[in-house]
Design a protein around this motif. Structure first.
Motif, short mmCIF file in Angstrom:
data_model
loop_
_atom_site.label_atom_id
_atom_site.label_comp_id
_atom_site.label_asym_id
_atom_site.label_seq_id
_atom_site.Cartn_x
_atom_site.Cartn_y
_atom_site.Cartn_z
N ASP A 43 11.46 11.45 6.11
CA ASP A 43 11.33 12.33 4.94
C ASP A 43 10.41 13.52 5.21
O ASP A 43 9.44 13.75 4.50
CB ASP A 43 10.89 11.50 3.73
CG ASP A 43 11.95 10.48 3.35
OD1 ASP A 43 12.84 10.80 2.54
OD2 ASP A 43 11.95 9.37 3.93
N HIS A 82 11.48 16.66 5.15
CA HIS A 82 11.82 17.68 4.13
C HIS A 82 11.44 19.11 4.53
O HIS A 82 10.78 19.82 3.76
CB HIS A 82 11.14 17.31 2.80
CG HIS A 82 11.79 16.16 2.10
ND1 HIS A 82 12.78 16.34 1.14
CD2 HIS A 82 11.61 14.82 2.22
CE1 HIS A 82 13.17 15.13 0.69
NE2 HIS A 82 12.47 14.21 1.33
N ASP A 111 16.28 12.59 5.42
CA ASP A 111 15.63 13.67 4.67
C ASP A 111 14.81 14.50 5.66
O ASP A 111 13.65 14.82 5.44
CB ASP A 111 14.79 13.16 3.50
CG ASP A 111 15.65 12.74 2.30
OD1 ASP A 111 16.90 12.80 2.42
OD2 ASP A 111 15.09 12.36 1.27
N HIS A 140 13.27 7.25 2.56
CA HIS A 140 13.67 7.53 1.19
C HIS A 140 12.56 7.34 0.16
O HIS A 140 12.46 8.11 -0.78
CB HIS A 140 14.88 6.67 0.82
CG HIS A 140 15.59 7.05 -0.44
ND1 HIS A 140 16.02 8.33 -0.69
CD2 HIS A 140 15.95 6.32 -1.54
CE1 HIS A 140 16.63 8.35 -1.88
NE2 HIS A 140 16.58 7.16 -2.41
N HIS A 179 9.22 7.29 0.66
CA HIS A 179 7.97 8.01 0.93
C HIS A 179 6.75 7.13 0.69
O HIS A 179 5.72 7.58 0.19
CB HIS A 179 7.84 9.26 0.04
CG HIS A 179 8.85 10.34 0.28
ND1 HIS A 179 8.50 11.66 0.48
CD2 HIS A 179 10.20 10.31 0.32
CE1 HIS A 179 9.58 12.39 0.63
NE2 HIS A 179 10.63 11.60 0.53
FE LIG Z 1 12.90 12.06 0.85
#
Ligand SMILES: [Fe+2]
Length: 272
Positions: free
Chosen positions: A9, A11, A51, A194, A196
């Motif tokens: 994640d 991002h 992510d 997912h 975090h």
């Molecule tokens: Fe995420």
């Protein structure tokens, strides 16, 4: 000893942009990469569990690529709900395991522990899915090496976190996944992202877990009407340590500068 670092994640946003106008996810990943490179022993490889970027854009993957480039070890990528398979493949053409079409599912062989990647992406949706086709691949691939300790990694965890805001973006197909995993006792772990946050759950006779983000964490609020959002708690990654003949051991590592380490020192009681 064989050490796997898991990051999740990340991002990544385009140059000059912050996630949610607040979180500098690129700086966070750069710090994480430097922290992984400083480890001794150095991890043998890195798994990035989805992510990877924030909006599936090519310019985000270009930036991700340059942020991951300093890693001293190979990195394996899987998509999360914020990712785009085609853009990933376009920017990482040398990552041959990504394939050229269809789901991004692959096996990494010839390591002390076998790695199987699952693709839970449903384009345009926050939740994920393991359809019959993806599960059949998993069953087939696990059947091919029943004696080899195996890690399965996927973005969406196959369990409820009881954080209501996140559980609305869950994984479909968990009953089928449970049935497949139960048939294959060699699965040491299902490594997911997912959420975090570091979370562990018993699943199908093994352990399913999630990894913190090197950037923002999901707010831990178990109330039905709790605040669904993110929080800038200490970022982190995980180390999964495989030693022949022992079960896989997972360490969650906060990223940051901390006082210490200090040796323990004990004053021996004086004889009187
Ligand atoms: Fe995420």
């Amino acid at each position: 000893m064989f050490v796997i670092a898991q990051i999740s994640d990340t991002h990544i946003k385009p140059e000059g942009r912050l996630a949610y106008d607040r979180v500098d996810t690129a700086a966070a990943l750069a710090t994480c990469v430097a922290a992984i490179n400083r480890l001794d022993p150095k991890p043998d490889l890195v798994l990035a569990t989805g992510d990877l970027v924030d909006a599936g854009r090519r310019d985000e993957y270009d930036r991700l690529r340059s942020l991951l480039a300093p890693l001293d070890m190979p990195v394996y990528l899987i998509p999360g709900n914020h990712d785009d398979r085609d853009a990933m493949r376009a920017v990482f053409p040398d990552h041959r395991y990504l394939g050229s079409e269809g789901f991004i599912q692959y096996a990494v062989e010839n390591l002390p522990i076998r790695l199987l990647a699952l693709d839970t992406l449903i384009p345009g949706k926050g939740g994920g899915e393991l359809c019959d086709e993806r599960l059949a691949w998993l069953d087939r691939t696990l059947s091919a090496a029943p004696e080899r300790p195996t890690i399965v990694f996927l973005h969406h965890p196959p369990f409820r976190s009881h954080i209501p805001g996140m559980d609305q973006f869950g994984l479909a197909g968990t009953v089928g996944l449970n049935a497949v995993i139960r048939r294959h006792a060699q699965v040491e772990r299902l490594l997911c992202g997912h959420l975090h946050r570091p979370i562990e759950v018993r699943f199908a006779g093994t352990i399913a877990s999630t990894c913190p983000s090197p950037a923002h964490q999901i707010n831990l609020d178990l109330r039905p009407e709790g605040l669904f959002g993110y929080i800038l708690e200490p970022p982190g990654f995980q180390l999964h340590v495989h030693v022949e003949g022992h079960p896989l051991v997972t360490h969650t590592v906060p990223i940051g500068d901390w006082p210490g380490p200090y040796p323990f020192s004990f004053k021996r009681p004086q004889a009187s």
